[in-house]
Design a protein around this motif. Sequence first.
Motif, PDB file in Angstrom:
ATOM      1  N   THR A   3       0.859  -1.165   0.120  1.00  0.00           N
ATOM      2  CA  THR A   3      -0.111  -0.071   0.023  1.00  0.00           C
ATOM      3  C   THR A   3       0.837   1.215  -0.029  1.00  0.00           C
ATOM      4  O   THR A   3       1.780   1.222   0.819  1.00  0.00           O
ATOM      5  CB  THR A   3      -0.836   0.031   1.275  1.00  0.00           C
ATOM      6  OG1 THR A   3      -1.596  -1.122   1.132  1.00  0.00           O
ATOM      7  CG2 THR A   3      -1.874   1.064   1.028  1.00  0.00           C
ATOM      8  N   ARG A   4       0.644   2.243  -0.821  1.00  0.00           N
ATOM      9  CA  ARG A   4       1.332   3.503  -0.874  1.00  0.00           C
ATOM     10  C   ARG A   4       0.734   4.552   0.089  1.00  0.00           C
ATOM     11  O   ARG A   4      -0.416   4.361   0.376  1.00  0.00           O
ATOM     12  CB  ARG A   4       1.032   4.210  -2.206  1.00  0.00           C
ATOM     13  CG  ARG A   4       1.438   3.200  -3.466  1.00  0.00           C
ATOM     14  CD  ARG A   4       0.842   3.900  -4.607  1.00  0.00           C
ATOM     15  NE  ARG A   4       1.445   3.253  -5.889  1.00  0.00           N
ATOM     16  CZ  ARG A   4       0.679   2.927  -6.998  1.00  0.00           C
ATOM     17  NH1 ARG A   4      -0.335   3.287  -7.039  1.00  0.00           N
ATOM     18  NH2 ARG A   4       0.950   2.197  -7.911  1.00  0.00           N
ATOM     19  N   ARG A   5       1.598   5.355   0.656  1.00  0.00           N
ATOM     20  CA  ARG A   5       1.349   6.388   1.508  1.00  0.00           C
ATOM     21  C   ARG A   5       0.808   7.645   0.744  1.00  0.00           C
ATOM     22  O   ARG A   5       0.090   8.453   1.212  1.00  0.00           O
ATOM     23  CB  ARG A   5       2.546   6.637   2.534  1.00  0.00           C
ATOM     24  CG  ARG A   5       2.829   5.400   3.418  1.00  0.00           C
ATOM     25  CD  ARG A   5       3.644   6.035   4.538  1.00  0.00           C
ATOM     26  NE  ARG A   5       4.758   6.371   3.951  1.00  0.00           N
ATOM     27  CZ  ARG A   5       5.769   7.248   4.695  1.00  0.00           C
ATOM     28  NH1 ARG A   5       5.631   7.397   5.945  1.00  0.00           N
ATOM     29  NH2 ARG A   5       6.948   7.564   4.127  1.00  0.00           N
ATOM     30  N   GLU A   6       1.559   7.843  -0.192  1.00  0.00           N
ATOM     31  CA  GLU A   6       1.564   9.189  -1.045  1.00  0.00           C
ATOM     32  C   GLU A   6       1.485   8.684  -2.358  1.00  0.00           C
ATOM     33  O   GLU A   6       2.459   9.067  -3.133  1.00  0.00           O
ATOM     34  CB  GLU A   6       2.290  10.301  -0.416  1.00  0.00           C
ATOM     35  CG  GLU A   6       2.135  11.566  -0.992  1.00  0.00           C
ATOM     36  CD  GLU A   6       3.077  12.701  -0.776  1.00  0.00           C
ATOM     37  OE1 GLU A   6       3.143  13.721  -1.102  1.00  0.00           O
ATOM     38  OE2 GLU A   6       3.982  12.186  -0.094  1.00  0.00           O
ATOM     39  N   PRO A   7       0.352   8.651  -3.103  1.00  0.00           N
ATOM     40  CA  PRO A   7       0.339   8.305  -4.608  1.00  0.00           C
ATOM     41  C   PRO A   7       0.613   9.625  -5.315  1.00  0.00           C
ATOM     42  O   PRO A   7       0.402  10.716  -4.739  1.00  0.00           O
ATOM     43  CB  PRO A   7      -1.333   7.899  -4.804  1.00  0.00           C
ATOM     44  CG  PRO A   7      -1.597   7.632  -3.420  1.00  0.00           C
ATOM     45  CD  PRO A   7      -1.081   8.375  -2.553  1.00  0.00           C
ATOM     46  N   THR A   8       1.328   9.512  -6.518  1.00  0.00           N
ATOM     47  CA  THR A   8       1.624  10.507  -7.306  1.00  0.00           C
ATOM     48  C   THR A   8       0.439  10.943  -7.882  1.00  0.00           C
ATOM     49  O   THR A   8      -0.336  10.150  -8.204  1.00  0.00           O
ATOM     50  CB  THR A   8       2.973  10.102  -8.203  1.00  0.00           C
ATOM     51  OG1 THR A   8       2.477   9.244  -9.112  1.00  0.00           O
ATOM     52  CG2 THR A   8       4.127   9.636  -7.563  1.00  0.00           C
ATOM     53  N   GLN A  11      -0.120   8.120 -10.592  1.00  0.00           N
ATOM     54  CA  GLN A  11      -0.633   7.001  -9.997  1.00  0.00           C
ATOM     55  C   GLN A  11      -2.402   7.235  -9.388  1.00  0.00           C
ATOM     56  O   GLN A  11      -3.266   6.368  -9.729  1.00  0.00           O
ATOM     57  CB  GLN A  11      -0.055   6.769  -8.665  1.00  0.00           C
ATOM     58  CG  GLN A  11       1.401   6.105  -9.094  1.00  0.00           C
ATOM     59  CD  GLN A  11       2.377   5.820  -7.767  1.00  0.00           C
ATOM     60  OE1 GLN A  11       1.972   6.554  -6.722  1.00  0.00           O
ATOM     61  NE2 GLN A  11       3.257   5.318  -8.041  1.00  0.00           N
ATOM     62  N   LEU A  50      -4.018   3.757  -3.889  1.00  0.00           N
ATOM     63  CA  LEU A  50      -3.320   3.150  -2.589  1.00  0.00           C
ATOM     64  C   LEU A  50      -2.235   2.075  -3.165  1.00  0.00           C
ATOM     65  O   LEU A  50      -1.723   1.639  -2.217  1.00  0.00           O
ATOM     66  CB  LEU A  50      -4.097   3.198  -1.373  1.00  0.00           C
ATOM     67  CG  LEU A  50      -4.715   4.305  -1.134  1.00  0.00           C
ATOM     68  CD1 LEU A  50      -5.625   4.383   0.294  1.00  0.00           C
ATOM     69  CD2 LEU A  50      -3.751   5.283  -0.519  1.00  0.00           C
ATOM     70  N   SER A  51      -2.975   1.040  -4.124  1.00  0.00           N
ATOM     71  CA  SER A  51      -2.100   0.044  -4.414  1.00  0.00           C
ATOM     72  C   SER A  51      -2.052   0.114  -5.909  1.00  0.00           C
ATOM     73  O   SER A  51      -3.038   0.628  -6.696  1.00  0.00           O
ATOM     74  CB  SER A  51      -3.122  -0.870  -3.902  1.00  0.00           C
ATOM     75  OG  SER A  51      -2.586  -2.468  -4.183  1.00  0.00           O
ATOM     76  N   ARG A  83       7.803   2.336 -13.621  1.00  0.00           N
ATOM     77  CA  ARG A  83       8.612   2.649 -12.635  1.00  0.00           C
ATOM     78  C   ARG A  83       9.578   3.539 -12.327  1.00  0.00           C
ATOM     79  O   ARG A  83      10.610   3.585 -11.475  1.00  0.00           O
ATOM     80  CB  ARG A  83       9.428   1.182 -12.181  1.00  0.00           C
ATOM     81  CG  ARG A  83       8.468   0.012 -12.063  1.00  0.00           C
ATOM     82  CD  ARG A  83       7.609   0.021 -10.995  1.00  0.00           C
ATOM     83  NE  ARG A  83       6.722  -1.226 -10.677  1.00  0.00           N
ATOM     84  CZ  ARG A  83       5.433  -1.173 -11.284  1.00  0.00           C
ATOM     85  NH1 ARG A  83       5.067  -0.150 -12.032  1.00  0.00           N
ATOM     86  NH2 ARG A  83       4.915  -2.324 -11.014  1.00  0.00           N
TER      87      ARG A  83
END
Length: 279
Positions: A3-8, A11, A50-51, A83
Motif C-alpha cells: 500500500t502506498r502512503r502518498e500516490p503521485t 498514480q 493506494l495500491s 517505475r
Amino acid sequence: MPTRREPTARQLRLAVELRRLREAAGLTARQAASMLGVSNVQISQIEAGLSGVSEQRLRRLASHYACTDDALVDALAEMATDRTKGWWEEYRGLLPTPFLDLAELDHYAAFQQDVAVLYVPGLLQTEDYARAVFSSRIPELTGEELELRVRHRLTRQRKAAFPHDIVIHESALRIRVGDRAATRSQLVHLLEASESDRVTLRVIPFDLDGFARASSTMTYIGSVVRKLDTVARDAPHGVFLIDSEAQLGAYRTRFRKVEDVSLNPARSRDFIHRLTKEL
C-alpha cells in the motif's frame, strides 16, 4: 502490491480512470472484485491510488468493463507498469506535493498550452523573475524554501522538451514582479525563447477586442491519449488539477478562443520588442 502512503499525480490519475471505466460499465466495486478474483478492499485501494495493479489485471479489468479504446488501455497499462523515479523525487518532503505533480506531468507531456494573464508562465521565467514571484508569497518563505522553489522551477525548464504554445496578456508583460532590470531581462528571455522550434508565443494587447469572453489563466498539459490530458489551475492554496472529460473539452475551447484573439507569433515578437525598448 504494498500500500502506498502518498500516490503521485500519475498514480492517482490511473486510479481515477479505472474507476471511471468501471462506472461507465455500470458495475459495482464488488462485481469488479469478483470478476478479478480479489477482495473488495483491493479494488477500493486500486481505485484510490493506494495500491498498484499489474498490466495483466488492468487489461482483464478493461475487458470486463467492455472498454474498446485500445489506445487508452495501452496508455493505462504503461502508467501501471512505469517505475520511473524522476528528478523531482529529490524534492519529496521538501516542497509541497503540487510542485512534484507538475514536474511529473511535464515529464510525460506530449504538449503544453498556457494562457497567462498576470505572470509569465513558470517554464519561461528567468531566475530573477521566479525568485521575485516566490518572494511575494504569503506567508513569507524562508531563504531555504525560496531557493528550493527557484531551483525546482529552473530544473523543470531545463527538462521540458515538448511543444509549448503560450498566449500571454500584455498585463503579464508589463507588471513589474521584480525591478525594471529584472522585467527587461524577462522580456528579452521571452524573445529568445520564442525563437525555439518548440515554442509558439502569442500576445494579447490591451486594445484587442474579445479577450474578456475567453480569458482564463490555465496550463493545459496534453497526453498521448486525449482522455488523459490535464489542466492545472492556480488557487490560493496551491495548484489543483482538472481531468474530467467535459471540463477538458471546455478548456480546449477556451484556449482556441484565446488564440483567435491574439497576435500572430511574428507580431507578438514585435510587440514584446517594443515593450523591451520602453524599459
